[in-house]
Enzyme design. Structure first.
Site, PDB file in Angstrom:
ATOM      1  N   LYS A   1      -0.830  -0.209  15.031  1.00  0.00           N
ATOM      2  CA  LYS A   1      -0.185  -1.529  15.099  1.00  0.00           C
ATOM      3  C   LYS A   1      -0.068  -2.002  16.555  1.00  0.00           C
ATOM      4  O   LYS A   1      -0.225  -3.185  16.838  1.00  0.00           O
ATOM      5  CB  LYS A   1       1.193  -1.478  14.428  1.00  0.00           C
ATOM      6  CG  LYS A   1       1.111  -1.250  12.918  1.00  0.00           C
ATOM      7  CD  LYS A   1       0.429  -2.429  12.230  1.00  0.00           C
ATOM      8  CE  LYS A   1       0.333  -2.267  10.738  1.00  0.00           C
ATOM      9  NZ  LYS A   1      -0.270  -3.423  10.066  1.00  0.00           N
TER      10      LYS A   1
ATOM     11  N   ASP B   1     -12.891  -3.952   0.279  1.00  0.00           N
ATOM     12  CA  ASP B   1     -12.273  -2.785   0.928  1.00  0.00           C
ATOM     13  C   ASP B   1     -12.528  -2.944   2.423  1.00  0.00           C
ATOM     14  O   ASP B   1     -13.679  -2.937   2.870  1.00  0.00           O
ATOM     15  CB  ASP B   1     -12.923  -1.495   0.396  1.00  0.00           C
ATOM     16  CG  ASP B   1     -12.278  -0.255   0.998  1.00  0.00           C
ATOM     17  OD1 ASP B   1     -11.646  -0.353   2.082  1.00  0.00           O
ATOM     18  OD2 ASP B   1     -12.414   0.829   0.394  1.00  0.00           O
TER      19      ASP B   1
ATOM     20  N   ASN C   1      -3.721  -8.937   6.866  1.00  0.00           N
ATOM     21  CA  ASN C   1      -2.490  -8.364   6.326  1.00  0.00           C
ATOM     22  C   ASN C   1      -2.697  -6.962   5.749  1.00  0.00           C
ATOM     23  O   ASN C   1      -1.813  -6.116   5.841  1.00  0.00           O
ATOM     24  CB  ASN C   1      -1.943  -9.296   5.229  1.00  0.00           C
ATOM     25  CG  ASN C   1      -0.864  -8.629   4.406  1.00  0.00           C
ATOM     26  OD1 ASN C   1       0.256  -8.440   4.863  1.00  0.00           O
ATOM     27  ND2 ASN C   1      -1.200  -8.218   3.183  1.00  0.00           N
TER      28      ASN C   1
ATOM     29  N   TYR D   1       0.382   5.357  12.791  1.00  0.00           N
ATOM     30  CA  TYR D   1       0.664   4.003  12.294  1.00  0.00           C
ATOM     31  C   TYR D   1       1.115   3.134  13.471  1.00  0.00           C
ATOM     32  O   TYR D   1       0.612   2.023  13.665  1.00  0.00           O
ATOM     33  CB  TYR D   1       1.739   4.072  11.205  1.00  0.00           C
ATOM     34  CG  TYR D   1       2.125   2.715  10.639  1.00  0.00           C
ATOM     35  CD1 TYR D   1       1.292   2.059   9.725  1.00  0.00           C
ATOM     36  CD2 TYR D   1       3.310   2.082  11.012  1.00  0.00           C
ATOM     37  CE1 TYR D   1       1.641   0.815   9.200  1.00  0.00           C
ATOM     38  CE2 TYR D   1       3.663   0.849  10.493  1.00  0.00           C
ATOM     39  CZ  TYR D   1       2.822   0.219   9.592  1.00  0.00           C
ATOM     40  OH  TYR D   1       3.175  -1.017   9.089  1.00  0.00           O
TER      41      TYR D   1
ATOM     42  N   ILE E   1      -6.712 -14.195   3.059  1.00  0.00           N
ATOM     43  CA  ILE E   1      -5.672 -13.205   3.360  1.00  0.00           C
ATOM     44  C   ILE E   1      -6.048 -11.868   2.732  1.00  0.00           C
ATOM     45  O   ILE E   1      -6.286 -11.771   1.530  1.00  0.00           O
ATOM     46  CB  ILE E   1      -4.274 -13.687   2.899  1.00  0.00           C
ATOM     47  CG1 ILE E   1      -3.263 -12.561   3.002  1.00  0.00           C
ATOM     48  CG2 ILE E   1      -4.260 -14.270   1.501  1.00  0.00           C
ATOM     49  CD1 ILE E   1      -1.846 -13.026   3.032  1.00  0.00           C
TER      50      ILE E   1
HETATM   51  N1  LIG Z   1       6.760  -3.597   4.390  1.00  0.00           N
HETATM   52  C1  LIG Z   1       7.100  -3.345   5.624  1.00  0.00           C
HETATM   53  O1  LIG Z   1       8.243  -2.921   5.892  1.00  0.00           O
HETATM   54  C2  LIG Z   1       6.136  -3.605   6.744  1.00  0.00           C
HETATM   55  C3  LIG Z   1       6.637  -3.626   8.046  1.00  0.00           C
HETATM   56  C4  LIG Z   1       5.769  -3.885   9.105  1.00  0.00           C
HETATM   57  C5  LIG Z   1       4.427  -4.145   8.852  1.00  0.00           C
HETATM   58  N2  LIG Z   1       3.957  -4.104   7.570  1.00  0.00           N
HETATM   59  C6  LIG Z   1       2.532  -4.399   7.375  1.00  0.00           C
HETATM   60  O2  LIG Z   1       2.392  -5.431   6.433  1.00  0.00           O
HETATM   61  C7  LIG Z   1       1.093  -5.342   5.818  1.00  0.00           C
HETATM   62  C8  LIG Z   1       1.250  -5.446   4.315  1.00  0.00           C
HETATM   63  O3  LIG Z   1       1.958  -4.320   3.850  1.00  0.00           O
HETATM   64  P1  LIG Z   1       2.987  -4.379   2.636  1.00  0.00           P
HETATM   65  O4  LIG Z   1       4.286  -3.917   3.160  1.00  0.00           O
HETATM   66  O5  LIG Z   1       2.898  -5.644   1.926  1.00  0.00           O
HETATM   67  O6  LIG Z   1       2.437  -3.143   1.772  1.00  0.00           O
HETATM   68  P2  LIG Z   1       1.734  -3.057   0.322  1.00  0.00           P
HETATM   69  O7  LIG Z   1       2.563  -3.737  -0.681  1.00  0.00           O
HETATM   70  O8  LIG Z   1       1.411  -1.622   0.155  1.00  0.00           O
HETATM   71  O9  LIG Z   1       0.391  -3.914   0.493  1.00  0.00           O
HETATM   72  C9  LIG Z   1      -0.719  -3.425   1.183  1.00  0.00           C
HETATM   73  C10 LIG Z   1      -1.902  -4.310   0.849  1.00  0.00           C
HETATM   74  O10 LIG Z   1      -3.009  -3.859   1.633  1.00  0.00           O
HETATM   75  C11 LIG Z   1      -4.129  -3.693   0.790  1.00  0.00           C
HETATM   76  N3  LIG Z   1      -4.978  -2.603   1.261  1.00  0.00           N
HETATM   77  C12 LIG Z   1      -4.618  -1.319   1.549  1.00  0.00           C
HETATM   78  N4  LIG Z   1      -5.691  -0.620   1.933  1.00  0.00           N
HETATM   79  C13 LIG Z   1      -6.751  -1.475   1.904  1.00  0.00           C
HETATM   80  C14 LIG Z   1      -8.136  -1.356   2.188  1.00  0.00           C
HETATM   81  N5  LIG Z   1      -8.683  -0.181   2.573  1.00  0.00           N
HETATM   82  N6  LIG Z   1      -8.933  -2.439   2.049  1.00  0.00           N
HETATM   83  C15 LIG Z   1      -8.416  -3.607   1.642  1.00  0.00           C
HETATM   84  N7  LIG Z   1      -7.121  -3.807   1.335  1.00  0.00           N
HETATM   85  C16 LIG Z   1      -6.305  -2.733   1.471  1.00  0.00           C
HETATM   86  C17 LIG Z   1      -3.567  -3.402  -0.593  1.00  0.00           C
HETATM   87  O11 LIG Z   1      -4.492  -3.905  -1.570  1.00  0.00           O
HETATM   88  P3  LIG Z   1      -5.242  -3.010  -2.686  1.00  0.00           P
HETATM   89  O12 LIG Z   1      -4.509  -1.699  -2.795  1.00  0.00           O
HETATM   90  O13 LIG Z   1      -5.148  -3.851  -3.931  1.00  0.00           O
HETATM   91  O14 LIG Z   1      -6.621  -2.894  -2.169  1.00  0.00           O
HETATM   92  C18 LIG Z   1      -2.295  -4.223  -0.610  1.00  0.00           C
HETATM   93  O15 LIG Z   1      -2.542  -5.523  -1.119  1.00  0.00           O
HETATM   94  C19 LIG Z   1       0.504  -4.017   6.291  1.00  0.00           C
HETATM   95  O16 LIG Z   1      -0.411  -4.266   7.343  1.00  0.00           O
HETATM   96  C20 LIG Z   1       1.707  -3.247   6.799  1.00  0.00           C
HETATM   97  O17 LIG Z   1       1.375  -2.299   7.770  1.00  0.00           O
HETATM   98  C21 LIG Z   1       4.771  -3.833   6.518  1.00  0.00           C
END
Ligand SMILES: NC(=O)c1ccc[n+]([C@@H]2O[C@H](COP(=O)([O-])OP(=O)(O)OC[C@H]3O[C@@H](n4cnc5c(N)ncnc54)[C@H](OP(=O)(O)O)[C@@H]3O)[C@@H](O)[C@H]2O)c1
Length: 268
Positions: free
Chosen positions: A147, A51, A78, A143, A7
């Site tokens: 998606k 990354d 994710n 964004y 993941i």
């Molecule tokens: N929260 C919401 O409301 C929501 C709604 C719809 C969809 N989503 C989607 O759900 C997914 C997870 O988001 P989240 O809400 O859990 O946000 P989050 O807490 O900001 O988590 C984002 C994760 O992505 C990783 N990441 C970011 N840039 C990266 C890169 N260049 N390479 C590797 N890892 C990277 C970060 O890890 P590091 O910074 O440690 O590398 C972090 O673990 C995303 O795809 C987001 O678009 C979220």
């Protein structure tokens, strides 16, 4: 033998909670983070440095897991980045970064994992997309586009790889209270920008909404059920009622009425 899960983005938000839940369920889970040292050794799962925008690292990531387990059963795409800004003022570099993270990087990893899954005649690829990928949201255009691209990619991929015993599931969440609210990148505008006032009030509103949004454990619980299903659906949508119903409304309402509803909602 336990199923092996990879993941991406398991240092915070959905990824962390999903990784913990699947570890509790008895899966062997490998998560990734760009800075795993910042998150002192998660006890339930391994956190590997990765990354997703650095395409050269994906082969090494897959090889590391294979050297310990010989297979990867489940890939959860994710990792992602939130990004906002008026289209007129966002830079092409920022747009490329959003797509490298939310789209191209995901494809790169899928390409590296598929040969392993084909060899095993089994695999499940779960893409975390977004309800934002079902319609254009003003000031969140790129964004939404990234998606939406993953939604269509997942649909097409499922038909290409079903014959190898591999399935694709797209999970589209609405707003959930994760670290995305602080990790999201908002474009800085000059006060002279014609978009300044409306954009500023929208991003303030989003931040408020995100603080009061739903518990991400719902997504982890859903995934825990999906990974045990023999015949999962292609699409799952989870989130607040109004956000979920917007997908149906867009299909059934005349487009100008739907646009008016969205614009009223965003006070535009
Ligand atoms: N929260 C919401 O409301 C929501 C709604 C719809 C969809 N989503 C989607 O759900 C997914 C997870 O988001 P989240 O809400 O859990 O946000 P989050 O807490 O900001 O988590 C984002 C994760 O992505 C990783 N990441 C970011 N840039 C990266 C890169 N260049 N390479 C590797 N890892 C990277 C970060 O890890 P590091 O910074 O440690 O590398 C972090 O673990 C995303 O795809 C987001 O678009 C979220």
């Amino acid at each position: 033998m336990s199923k092996i899960v990879l993941i991406t983005g398991a240092s915070s938000g959905f990824g962390k909670i999903i990784a913990e839940k699947l570890s509790d369920d008895g899966f062997i889970v490998y998560g990734t983070s760009r800075n795993p040292n910042k998150y002192p050794s998660p006890k339930k799962y391994k956190l590997l440095k990765f990354d997703i925008t650095s395409f050269k690292d994906s082969s090494k990531l897959v090889e590391t897991i294979l050297s310990e387990n010989k297979k990867i059963d489940i890939l959860i795409n994710n990792a992602g980045v939130g990004f906002s800004g008026p289209i007129e003022e966002i830079s092409i570099e920022d747009i490329k970064r959003v797509f490298d993270t939310n789209f191209f990087g995901q494809i790169d990893l899928i390409q590296k994992v598929l040969p392993v899954m084909r060899k095993n005649n089994y695999g499940l690829i779960i893409n975390i997309t977004s309800i934002a990928g079902f319609h254009g949201v003003p000031f969140v255009s790129t964004y939404c586009a990234s998606k939406a691209s993953m939604e269509f990619l997942g649909e097409a991929l499922n038909m290409e790889i079903k014959r190898f015993g591999i399935r694709v599931v797209n999970i589209a969440p609405g707003d959930y209270n994760t670290e995305i609210k602080v990790n999201r990148q908002d474009t800085l505008l000059s006060k002279k920008s014609p978009y300044y006032e409306v954009y500023k009030s929208l991003i303030n509103q989003w931040s408020l909404n995100m603080n009061n949004s739903r518990n991400p454990v719902e997504i982890a619980n859903l995934i825990s059920k999906i990974v045990k299903k023999k015949n999962p659906r292609i699409h799952y949508v989870l989130g607040p009622f109004l956000q979920k119903i917007s997908i149906t409304l867009k299909k059934i309402l005349p487009e100008k009425i739907y646009e008016r509803l969205l614009m009223n909602h965003y006070k535009l």
